[in-house]
Design a protein around this motif. Structure first.
Motif, PDB file in Angstrom:
ATOM      1  N   MET A   1      15.786   4.933 -49.045  1.00 28.27           N
ATOM      2  CA  MET A   1      14.417   4.463 -48.831  1.00 28.27           C
ATOM      3  C   MET A   1      14.161   3.301 -49.773  1.00 28.27           C
ATOM      4  O   MET A   1      14.408   3.416 -50.984  1.00 28.27           O
ATOM      5  N   ASP A   2      13.667   2.196 -49.260  1.00 24.03           N
ATOM      6  CA  ASP A   2      13.329   1.110 -50.180  1.00 24.03           C
ATOM      7  C   ASP A   2      11.946   1.360 -50.792  1.00 24.03           C
ATOM      8  O   ASP A   2      11.229   2.304 -50.414  1.00 24.03           O
ATOM      9  N   GLY A   3      11.583   0.530 -51.735  1.00 28.36           N
ATOM     10  CA  GLY A   3      10.321   0.717 -52.442  1.00 28.36           C
ATOM     11  C   GLY A   3       9.112   0.661 -51.535  1.00 28.36           C
ATOM     12  O   GLY A   3       8.110   1.378 -51.755  1.00 28.36           O
ATOM     13  N   PHE A   4       9.132  -0.178 -50.498  1.00 26.61           N
ATOM     14  CA  PHE A   4       8.007  -0.269 -49.570  1.00 26.61           C
ATOM     15  C   PHE A   4       7.766   1.075 -48.874  1.00 26.61           C
ATOM     16  O   PHE A   4       6.627   1.530 -48.736  1.00 26.61           O
ATOM     17  N   GLU A   5       8.870   1.713 -48.446  1.00 28.09           N
ATOM     18  CA  GLU A   5       8.750   3.016 -47.767  1.00 28.09           C
ATOM     19  C   GLU A   5       8.220   4.088 -48.723  1.00 28.09           C
ATOM     20  O   GLU A   5       7.389   4.909 -48.352  1.00 28.09           O
ATOM     21  N   VAL A   6       8.716   4.067 -49.946  1.00 30.86           N
ATOM     22  CA  VAL A   6       8.277   5.057 -50.939  1.00 30.86           C
ATOM     23  C   VAL A   6       6.785   4.895 -51.224  1.00 30.86           C
ATOM     24  O   VAL A   6       6.025   5.871 -51.265  1.00 30.86           O
ATOM     25  N   SER A   7       6.346   3.652 -51.415  1.00 31.91           N
ATOM     26  CA  SER A   7       4.944   3.379 -51.689  1.00 31.91           C
ATOM     27  C   SER A   7       4.053   3.852 -50.532  1.00 31.91           C
ATOM     28  O   SER A   7       3.030   4.512 -50.748  1.00 31.91           O
ATOM     29  N   SER A   8       4.455   3.531 -49.320  1.00 30.34           N
ATOM     30  CA  SER A   8       3.683   3.942 -48.141  1.00 30.34           C
ATOM     31  C   SER A   8       3.591   5.462 -48.047  1.00 30.34           C
ATOM     32  O   SER A   8       2.542   6.017 -47.712  1.00 30.34           O
ATOM     33  N   ILE A  28      -3.286   6.250 -57.386  1.00 34.19           N
ATOM     34  CA  ILE A  28      -2.535   6.025 -58.622  1.00 34.19           C
ATOM     35  C   ILE A  28      -1.925   4.627 -58.509  1.00 34.19           C
ATOM     36  O   ILE A  28      -1.322   4.295 -57.480  1.00 34.19           O
ATOM     37  N   PRO A  29      -2.059   3.780 -59.538  1.00 38.46           N
ATOM     38  CA  PRO A  29      -1.504   2.426 -59.437  1.00 38.46           C
ATOM     39  C   PRO A  29       0.021   2.421 -59.296  1.00 38.46           C
ATOM     40  O   PRO A  29       0.720   3.209 -59.932  1.00 38.46           O
ATOM     41  N   ILE A  30       0.492   1.527 -58.450  1.00 43.31           N
ATOM     42  CA  ILE A  30       1.934   1.332 -58.235  1.00 43.31           C
ATOM     43  C   ILE A  30       2.268  -0.131 -58.548  1.00 43.31           C
ATOM     44  O   ILE A  30       1.662  -1.050 -57.986  1.00 43.31           O
ATOM     45  N   ILE A  31       3.208  -0.333 -59.452  1.00 41.71           N
ATOM     46  CA  ILE A  31       3.685  -1.677 -59.769  1.00 41.71           C
ATOM     47  C   ILE A  31       5.121  -1.795 -59.272  1.00 41.71           C
ATOM     48  O   ILE A  31       5.987  -0.991 -59.640  1.00 41.71           O
ATOM     49  N   PHE A  32       5.365  -2.789 -58.433  1.00 38.89           N
ATOM     50  CA  PHE A  32       6.710  -3.009 -57.905  1.00 38.89           C
ATOM     51  C   PHE A  32       7.571  -3.786 -58.902  1.00 38.89           C
ATOM     52  O   PHE A  32       7.073  -4.630 -59.648  1.00 38.89           O
ATOM     53  N   LEU A  33       8.863  -3.468 -58.902  1.00 38.26           N
ATOM     54  CA  LEU A  33       9.858  -4.167 -59.720  1.00 38.26           C
ATOM     55  C   LEU A  33      10.863  -4.836 -58.782  1.00 38.26           C
ATOM     56  O   LEU A  33      11.385  -4.190 -57.862  1.00 38.26           O
ATOM     57  N   ILE A  63       2.201  -5.509 -51.617  1.00 38.73           N
ATOM     58  CA  ILE A  63       0.777  -5.168 -51.703  1.00 38.73           C
ATOM     59  C   ILE A  63       0.332  -4.434 -50.436  1.00 38.73           C
ATOM     60  O   ILE A  63      -0.412  -3.449 -50.495  1.00 38.73           O
ATOM     61  N   GLU A  64       0.810  -4.894 -49.274  1.00 37.94           N
ATOM     62  CA  GLU A  64       0.429  -4.282 -47.998  1.00 37.94           C
ATOM     63  C   GLU A  64       0.943  -2.850 -47.882  1.00 37.94           C
ATOM     64  O   GLU A  64       0.325  -2.011 -47.216  1.00 37.94           O
ATOM     65  N   SER A  65       2.047  -2.546 -48.526  1.00 39.57           N
ATOM     66  CA  SER A  65       2.611  -1.196 -48.446  1.00 39.57           C
ATOM     67  C   SER A  65       1.990  -0.238 -49.459  1.00 39.57           C
ATOM     68  O   SER A  65       2.428   0.912 -49.581  1.00 39.57           O
ATOM     69  N   GLY A  66       0.985  -0.708 -50.189  1.00 37.10           N
ATOM     70  CA  GLY A  66       0.283   0.183 -51.115  1.00 37.10           C
ATOM     71  C   GLY A  66       0.442  -0.153 -52.572  1.00 37.10           C
ATOM     72  O   GLY A  66      -0.102   0.531 -53.442  1.00 37.10           O
ATOM     73  N   GLY A  67       1.178  -1.211 -52.890  1.00 33.68           N
ATOM     74  CA  GLY A  67       1.350  -1.605 -54.280  1.00 33.68           C
ATOM     75  C   GLY A  67       0.120  -2.292 -54.843  1.00 33.68           C
ATOM     76  O   GLY A  67      -0.709  -2.821 -54.100  1.00 33.68           O
ATOM     77  N   ASP A  68       0.022  -2.282 -56.171  1.00 34.41           N
ATOM     78  CA  ASP A  68      -1.133  -2.888 -56.840  1.00 34.41           C
ATOM     79  C   ASP A  68      -0.743  -4.104 -57.688  1.00 34.41           C
ATOM     80  O   ASP A  68      -1.606  -4.919 -58.028  1.00 34.41           O
TER      81      ASP A  68
END
Length: 320
Positions: free
Chosen positions: A57-64, A74-79, A92-97
């Motif tokens: 699962m990539d980060g976009f899927e996990v965030s969604s 809960i804030p999510i910061i992508f790396l 950002i569209e997948s739920g990241g902040d």
């Protein structure tokens, strides 16, 4: 803060975890999206640091998935090592902040975490106020439905519950019963022992009734003054009579002294019992009326007893 760090590259994951711990944070690490989702509910993080490029699962899927499963924000910061605008927009569209570019600059990391810490503090304060408000509302609801002295249901709430039960038992064609009971010669009790003792007497009777009728489908309430009402679901006349006998014996067993009573040297009660299989259209007042007629009969039969409602009681009342 409690930080959930999700990155499939062990070296990068360990280095960033060390930095976070040096800054005073508690860190839980996951090397994949499924691992992160499994850890999330138990760890309950204040912040998620989430790598984008991972197997399974990539980060976009996990965030969604986090946003779908856990509605509390809960804030999510992508790396990521990529800074393309479309990737940042997708994050950002997948739920990241927010978005951090690898390798993460120490100064930028500290600044981002400071901002997230402020958000976590405000969120915790909001959660606390929400919990406090829920407790206050629960207490207000309890006060609105509870008799202040005896702590059983007040008349308003008893009426509400009786109305609901009439509808339910009427719909299913099941009998139900109501017992209306009155403390015998309670005025004499108050006149001779005082109103404070009178209040204690009512409190003790209410506690006894609550203990007797604590099962689902059983309701105890204060009807008014020295009168109490008991609602019994799934109760035919035979069962209602057994319950009335239980009440009589339990009150006598309390042995509350009443030397001025005309029927016993302890507090007793008279009870009116009505059982019907409701159609669902009856009103609480109709039940109370029938129970009151039976209570009237019990009093005229010498008190410290119960009477079962019969239609003939209506005519006898008129003749008298």
């Amino acid at each position: 803060m409690k930080i959930l760090l999700v990155d499939d590259v062990q070296m990068e994951r360990m280095q960033l975890a060390i930095r976070l711990k040096q800054l005073g944070h508690v860190v839980e690490m996951a090397e994949s999206g499924p691992d992160a989702l499994a850890l999330y509910p138990e760890f309950q993080p204040d912040l998620v640091l989430l790598d984008i490029t991972m197997p399974e699962m990539d980060g976009f899927e996990v965030s969604s998935k986090i946003r779908e499963l856990y509605p509390e924000w809960i804030p999510i910061i992508f790396l990521s090592g990529h800074d393309a605008p479309e990737i940042i927009a997708n994050a950002i569209e997948s739920g990241g902040d927010d978005y951090l570019i690898k390798p993460v600059d120490k100064l930028v990391l500290r600044a981002k975490l400071t901002a997230m810490q402020r958000i976590a503090f405000m969120r915790n304060q909001l959660n606390k106020k929400t919990a406090d408000l829920a407790r206050v509302n629960q207490e207000l609801e309890k006060l609105a439905s509870e008799d202040g002295l005896t702590k059983v249901n007040n008349r308003r709430n008893v009426d509400k519950k009786l109305k609901e039960m009439i509808s339910v038992y009427g719909r299913h064609g099941v009998p139900m019963s109501v017992i209306l009971l009155d403390v015998d010669f309670f005025k004499l009790y108050n006149d001779n022992y005082g109103h404070i003792e009178g209040d204690q007497c009512l409190i003790q009777i209410a506690a006894t009734l609550k203990e007797l009728f604590a099962r689902n489908g059983e309701v105890v309430g204060r009807y008014g003054g020295e009168e109490f009402v008991i609602i019994l679901g799934h109760s035919d006349a035979y069962q209602a009579e057994l319950h009335a006998q239980r009440v009589k014996e339990a009150i006598l067993a309390q042995a509350i002294s009443h030397e001025h009573s005309k029927v016993a040297n302890v507090v007793t009660v008279s009870q009116g019992v009505v059982t019907i299989q409701p159609s669902g259209r009856e009103t609480p007042d109709q039940f109370y009326h029938m129970a009151d007629r039976a209570l009237y009969q019990a009093k005229h039969s010498g008190r410290n007893c119960y009477a079962l409602y019969e239609p003939s009681m209506e005519q006898q009342d008129i003749q008298e």
